[in-house]
Motif scaffolding. Structure first.
Motif, short mmCIF file in Angstrom:
data_model
loop_
_atom_site.label_atom_id
_atom_site.label_comp_id
_atom_site.label_asym_id
_atom_site.label_seq_id
_atom_site.Cartn_x
_atom_site.Cartn_y
_atom_site.Cartn_z
N GLY A 53 0.86 -1.19 0.00
CA GLY A 53 0.00 0.00 0.00
C GLY A 53 0.89 1.23 0.00
N CYS A 54 0.29 2.41 -0.26
CA CYS A 54 1.10 3.64 -0.28
C CYS A 54 1.80 3.83 1.06
N SER A 55 1.07 3.64 2.17
CA SER A 55 1.64 3.85 3.51
C SER A 55 2.79 2.90 3.80
N SER A 56 2.74 1.74 3.19
CA SER A 56 3.79 0.75 3.42
C SER A 56 5.11 1.13 2.76
N GLY A 96 -0.96 0.82 6.14
CA GLY A 96 -2.21 1.53 5.90
C GLY A 96 -3.35 0.93 6.71
N ASP A 97 -4.48 1.58 6.66
CA ASP A 97 -5.67 1.09 7.37
C ASP A 97 -6.13 -0.25 6.78
N GLY A 98 -6.03 -0.39 5.45
CA GLY A 98 -6.40 -1.66 4.82
C GLY A 98 -5.44 -2.77 5.24
N ASP A 99 -4.19 -2.43 5.29
CA ASP A 99 -3.15 -3.40 5.62
C ASP A 99 -3.26 -3.88 7.09
N ILE A 100 -3.42 -2.93 8.00
CA ILE A 100 -3.36 -3.26 9.43
C ILE A 100 -4.71 -3.75 9.98
N ASN A 124 -4.18 6.14 8.50
CA ASN A 124 -5.60 5.97 8.17
C ASN A 124 -6.01 7.04 7.17
N ASN A 125 -5.94 6.68 5.88
CA ASN A 125 -6.41 7.63 4.85
C ASN A 125 -7.84 7.30 4.41
N MET A 126 -8.45 6.39 5.16
CA MET A 126 -9.89 6.08 5.05
C MET A 126 -10.30 5.32 3.80
N VAL A 127 -9.31 4.89 3.00
CA VAL A 127 -9.58 4.06 1.81
C VAL A 127 -8.39 3.16 1.52
N TYR A 128 -8.56 2.27 0.55
CA TYR A 128 -7.43 1.56 -0.04
C TYR A 128 -6.85 2.50 -1.10
N GLY A 129 -5.84 3.28 -0.71
CA GLY A 129 -5.34 4.35 -1.58
C GLY A 129 -4.64 3.82 -2.83
N MET A 130 -3.70 2.92 -2.63
CA MET A 130 -2.86 2.48 -3.74
C MET A 130 -3.66 1.86 -4.89
N THR A 131 -4.76 1.19 -4.56
CA THR A 131 -5.52 0.49 -5.60
C THR A 131 -6.68 1.32 -6.16
C1 LIG Z 1 -3.17 -10.45 -0.74
C2 LIG Z 1 -3.39 -9.17 -1.48
N1 LIG Z 1 -4.64 -8.72 -1.67
C3 LIG Z 1 -4.85 -7.55 -2.32
C4 LIG Z 1 -3.78 -6.83 -2.80
C5 LIG Z 1 -4.04 -5.56 -3.56
N2 LIG Z 1 -3.75 -4.38 -2.75
C6 LIG Z 1 -2.56 -3.75 -2.81
S1 LIG Z 1 -2.48 -2.41 -1.82
C7 LIG Z 1 -4.07 -2.66 -1.30
C8 LIG Z 1 -4.77 -1.74 -0.34
C9 LIG Z 1 -3.89 -0.82 0.38
O1 LIG Z 1 -4.68 -0.06 1.26
P1 LIG Z 1 -4.05 0.46 2.60
O2 LIG Z 1 -3.43 -0.64 3.34
O3 LIG Z 1 -5.09 1.25 3.32
O4 LIG Z 1 -2.85 1.40 2.10
P2 LIG Z 1 -2.89 2.80 1.37
O5 LIG Z 1 -2.54 2.53 -0.05
O6 LIG Z 1 -4.26 3.36 1.52
O7 LIG Z 1 -1.86 3.60 2.10
C10 LIG Z 1 -4.63 -3.79 -1.90
C11 LIG Z 1 -6.02 -4.25 -1.66
C12 LIG Z 1 -2.48 -7.34 -2.58
N3 LIG Z 1 -1.41 -6.68 -2.99
N4 LIG Z 1 -2.32 -8.51 -1.93
#
Ligand SMILES: Cc1ncc(C[n+]2csc(CCOP(=O)(O)OP(=O)(O)O)c2C)c(N)n1
Ligand code: SF4
Ligand SMILES: [Mg+2]
Length: 277
Positions: A53-56, A96-100, A124-131
């Protein structure tokens, strides 16, 4: 100490990948300022883990340090292995919020329950940002995202309170509009033992902001400032009034034996019992 701060000594000479106006560089900068103010000349005592994710992208490959990108949502299990093998290292997870608290939710709860001695910083940017801005467990109720064009019909998860309930020794929430509070909180969290969690509500202008109705970044930051309620004030405020508000501050600070300390104490106990028998 603050005047002499040079972010370059903690970073590799690489171009950052974040969109203009993204909140993530503020968090990156604030973390490194905190490290500097604690007197760390380099990141040699740290190991960083992050998912996808972007945060990662915060620690890896940009921090001049040992770091590891894990599969999406699996940074905490990898951090568990590192910390148990190398108890003296400061193990810090960024995600990110999706990740954690989406795909990685169960690891988050169990690490807090076990009181694993690591610091988790969740953007917490409140969405899955990267995707592309899909709805996340943290998306505010009725907010439009790429996958909820009529607004999210789910209630958002309160990760900071969840960390408290699961057993964290330190849990706090801030926004990117509160960078000084965030810096002091990171300093405290680095010096605290046990499972430590900091949530940072952050702006994602590209995948969240415009869709959610914000014209620009300044408007988002103003919204963060005006809608943040300090925890001591929130305790005296009704649930209705707190709807769509961001409760900020330190939610818990306590000491409990860490999983590492407990394992060592139990090994000693078993050995002593064996010697006596
Ligand atoms: C197992 C798996 N499922 C889905 C994805 C696709 N994917 C990549 S980043 C992401 C979401 C990231 O969201 P978040 O953790 O909130 O990070 P952000 O980009 O918002 O900082 C997803 C669903 C993936 N890489 N691996
Ligand atoms: S998509 Fe959002 S979170 Fe990702 S870098 Fe761009 S502004 Fe930041
Ligand atoms: Mg996100």
């Amino acid at each position: 100490m603050t005047e002499n701060f040079s972010i370059r000594k903690y970073l590799r000479d690489l171009k950052l990948p974040f969109c203009p106006g993204c909140g993530i560089p503020t968090i990156m900068n604030t973390f490194l300022r905190a490290v500097h103010e604690l007197g760390y000349e380099n990141l040699n005592n740290f190991v960083f883990c992050s998912g996808i994710g972007c945060s990662s992208w915060i620690p890896s490959p940009y921090f001049n340090a040992d770091s590891i990108h894990t599969p999406h949502g699996r940074s905490i299990p990898v951090a568990t292995g590192i910390k148990l093998l190398h108890p003296k290292l400061n193990v810090v997870v960024f995600g990110g919020d999706g990740d954690i608290v989406g795909i990685g939710m169960s690891h988050f709860i169990h690490a807090a329950r076990r009181n694993l001695d690591i610091l988790v910083i969740m953007v917490n940017n409140m969405v899955y940002g990267m995707t592309g801005g899909q709805v996340a467990p943290t998306t505010p109720f009725k907010t439009k995202t790429a996958t909820t064009p009529y607004g999210s019909f789910e209630q958002p998860l309160d990760a900071t309170r969840l960390a408290v309930a699961a057993g964290a020794c330190y849990s706090a929430r801030w926004t990117t509009a509160h960078s000084n509070d965030l810096k002091e909180s990171i300093k405290k969290a680095i010096q605290t033992k046990g499972f430590r969690f900091i949530e940072v509500v952050s702006q994602c202008p590209t995948a969240y902001g415009r869709r959610a109705g914000f014209k620009n970044i300044a408007e988002m930051l103003k919204w963060f400032k005006e809608n943040s309620v300090p925890i001591h004030q929130a305790e005296k405020t009704s649930e209705k009034e707190l709807e769509k508000r961001i409760i900020i501050g330190e939610f818990v600070e306590r000491r409990r034996p860490t999983i590492g300390e407990t394992i060592h104490a139990m090994i000693k106990e078993v050995q002593m019992n064996a010697e006596q028998n």
